[in-house]
Scaffold this motif. Structure first.
Motif, PDB file in Angstrom:
ATOM      1  N   LEU A  84       0.624  -1.299   0.187  1.00 46.86           N
ATOM      2  CA  LEU A  84       0.334   0.146  -0.342  1.00 46.86           C
ATOM      3  C   LEU A  84       0.962   1.083   0.112  1.00 46.86           C
ATOM      4  O   LEU A  84       0.544   2.493  -0.381  1.00 46.86           O
ATOM      5  CB  LEU A  84      -0.597   0.128   1.191  1.00 46.86           C
ATOM      6  CG  LEU A  84      -2.826  -1.130   1.092  1.00 46.86           C
ATOM      7  CD1 LEU A  84      -2.990  -0.695   2.230  1.00 46.86           C
ATOM      8  CD2 LEU A  84      -3.139  -0.313  -0.214  1.00 46.86           C
ATOM      9  N   LYS A  85       1.918   1.162   0.356  1.00 51.47           N
ATOM     10  CA  LYS A  85       2.762   2.542   0.291  1.00 51.47           C
ATOM     11  C   LYS A  85       3.201   2.542  -0.879  1.00 51.47           C
ATOM     12  O   LYS A  85       4.082   4.055  -0.919  1.00 51.47           O
ATOM     13  CB  LYS A  85       3.767   2.054   1.298  1.00 51.47           C
ATOM     14  CG  LYS A  85       5.035   3.428   1.992  1.00 51.47           C
ATOM     15  CD  LYS A  85       6.204   3.096   2.559  1.00 51.47           C
ATOM     16  CE  LYS A  85       7.355   3.592   2.758  1.00 51.47           C
ATOM     17  NZ  LYS A  85       8.523   3.427   3.281  1.00 51.47           N
ATOM     18  N   SER A  86       3.820   1.300  -1.494  1.00 45.84           N
ATOM     19  CA  SER A  86       3.739   2.197  -2.647  1.00 45.84           C
ATOM     20  C   SER A  86       3.392   2.081  -4.241  1.00 45.84           C
ATOM     21  O   SER A  86       3.452   2.513  -4.669  1.00 45.84           O
ATOM     22  CB  SER A  86       5.000   0.588  -2.963  1.00 45.84           C
ATOM     23  OG  SER A  86       3.924  -0.213  -3.679  1.00 45.84           O
ATOM     24  N   THR A  87       1.170   1.755  -3.195  1.00 44.58           N
ATOM     25  CA  THR A  87       0.714   2.199  -4.238  1.00 44.58           C
ATOM     26  C   THR A  87      -0.404   3.476  -4.500  1.00 44.58           C
ATOM     27  O   THR A  87      -1.147   4.048  -5.897  1.00 44.58           O
ATOM     28  CB  THR A  87      -0.228   0.950  -5.446  1.00 44.58           C
ATOM     29  OG1 THR A  87      -1.101   0.324  -3.201  1.00 44.58           O
ATOM     30  CG2 THR A  87       0.936  -0.482  -5.192  1.00 44.58           C
ATOM     31  N   LEU A  88      -0.495   3.566  -3.194  1.00 43.03           N
ATOM     32  CA  LEU A  88      -1.130   4.864  -2.448  1.00 43.03           C
ATOM     33  C   LEU A  88      -0.923   5.966  -3.029  1.00 43.03           C
ATOM     34  O   LEU A  88      -1.528   6.630  -3.254  1.00 43.03           O
ATOM     35  CB  LEU A  88      -1.664   4.999  -1.571  1.00 43.03           C
ATOM     36  CG  LEU A  88      -2.236   3.873  -0.768  1.00 43.03           C
ATOM     37  CD1 LEU A  88      -2.317   4.034   1.143  1.00 43.03           C
ATOM     38  CD2 LEU A  88      -3.894   4.113  -0.907  1.00 43.03           C
ATOM     39  N   PRO A  89      -0.072   6.650  -3.666  1.00 36.91           N
ATOM     40  CA  PRO A  89       1.260   7.535  -4.020  1.00 36.91           C
ATOM     41  C   PRO A  89       0.576   7.629  -5.339  1.00 36.91           C
ATOM     42  O   PRO A  89       0.569   8.778  -6.039  1.00 36.91           O
ATOM     43  CB  PRO A  89       2.394   7.806  -3.516  1.00 36.91           C
ATOM     44  CG  PRO A  89       2.945   7.035  -2.829  1.00 36.91           C
ATOM     45  CD  PRO A  89       1.396   5.851  -2.819  1.00 36.91           C
ATOM     46  N   TYR A  90      -0.071   7.217  -6.405  1.00 36.30           N
ATOM     47  CA  TYR A  90      -0.078   7.536  -7.706  1.00 36.30           C
ATOM     48  C   TYR A  90      -1.327   7.910  -7.727  1.00 36.30           C
ATOM     49  O   TYR A  90      -1.947   8.124  -9.260  1.00 36.30           O
ATOM     50  CB  TYR A  90      -0.414   6.105  -8.078  1.00 36.30           C
ATOM     51  CG  TYR A  90       1.011   4.964  -8.702  1.00 36.30           C
ATOM     52  CD1 TYR A  90       1.519   5.179  -9.046  1.00 36.30           C
ATOM     53  CD2 TYR A  90       1.120   3.486  -8.287  1.00 36.30           C
ATOM     54  CE1 TYR A  90       3.026   4.990  -9.409  1.00 36.30           C
ATOM     55  CE2 TYR A  90       2.200   3.056  -8.210  1.00 36.30           C
ATOM     56  CZ  TYR A  90       3.176   3.683  -8.507  1.00 36.30           C
ATOM     57  OH  TYR A  90       4.192   2.761  -9.263  1.00 36.30           O
ATOM     58  N   PHE A  91      -2.301   7.668  -6.895  1.00 32.46           N
ATOM     59  CA  PHE A  91      -3.066   9.145  -6.799  1.00 32.46           C
ATOM     60  C   PHE A  91      -3.347  10.580  -7.170  1.00 32.46           C
ATOM     61  O   PHE A  91      -3.702  11.310  -8.043  1.00 32.46           O
ATOM     62  CB  PHE A  91      -4.107   9.497  -5.440  1.00 32.46           C
ATOM     63  CG  PHE A  91      -5.102   9.622  -4.966  1.00 32.46           C
ATOM     64  CD1 PHE A  91      -6.218   9.233  -5.997  1.00 32.46           C
ATOM     65  CD2 PHE A  91      -5.552  11.265  -4.469  1.00 32.46           C
ATOM     66  CE1 PHE A  91      -7.386   9.278  -6.204  1.00 32.46           C
ATOM     67  CE2 PHE A  91      -6.552  11.867  -4.643  1.00 32.46           C
ATOM     68  CZ  PHE A  91      -7.490  10.681  -4.831  1.00 32.46           C
TER      69      PHE A  91
END
Length: 122
Positions: free
Chosen positions: A81-88
């Motif tokens: 989640l730490k690596s995928t949430l910033p894609y927002f």
């Protein structure tokens, strides 16, 4: 702050993105994050909701949901989640570029010149 200030800020900050990409990852990531947050504020303030009814926004949002849901099925959920949430931030940055192309007539030309100068210097 008026509308012209935000549009001018957005225009010049997006035009500066190609030269910032040469410097490394910190400046472009910072620029994209700040512009995304300001554009969220700008969307809410000016009530420009027709951009959210765009096919690309829906596609990116569904993709964002997909990668975050798939993160729950990984072995290390927090790391995933730490690596995928910033894609927002890229969803709203792409909307910002689309909005600038619609509202500013010569934006595409200015962005192309910025890219061209960056490539020629490199």
């Amino acid at each position: 702050m008026n509308k012209d200030f935000f549009l001018t800020y957005f225009k010049y900050s997006v035009i500066l993105l190609p030269p910032f990409l040469v410097t490394g990852s910190f400046l472009p990531d910072l620029l994209v994050s700040i512009n995304s947050l300001f554009f969220l504020y700008y969307l809410n303030k000016k009530k420009i909701y027709f951009l959210l009814n765009n096919f690309f926004f829906k596609f990116f949002f569904i993709f964002f949901l997909y990668i975050n849901i798939s993160s729950f099925f990984s072995e290390n959920i927090l790391l995933s989640l730490k690596s995928t949430l910033p894609y927002f931030r890229f969803i709203f940055f792409s909307l910002l570029i689309y909005y600038l192309c619609i509202t500013i007539k010569k934006f595409k030309l200015l962005f192309f010149i910025s890219l061209l100068i960056t490539f020629l210097v490199l």
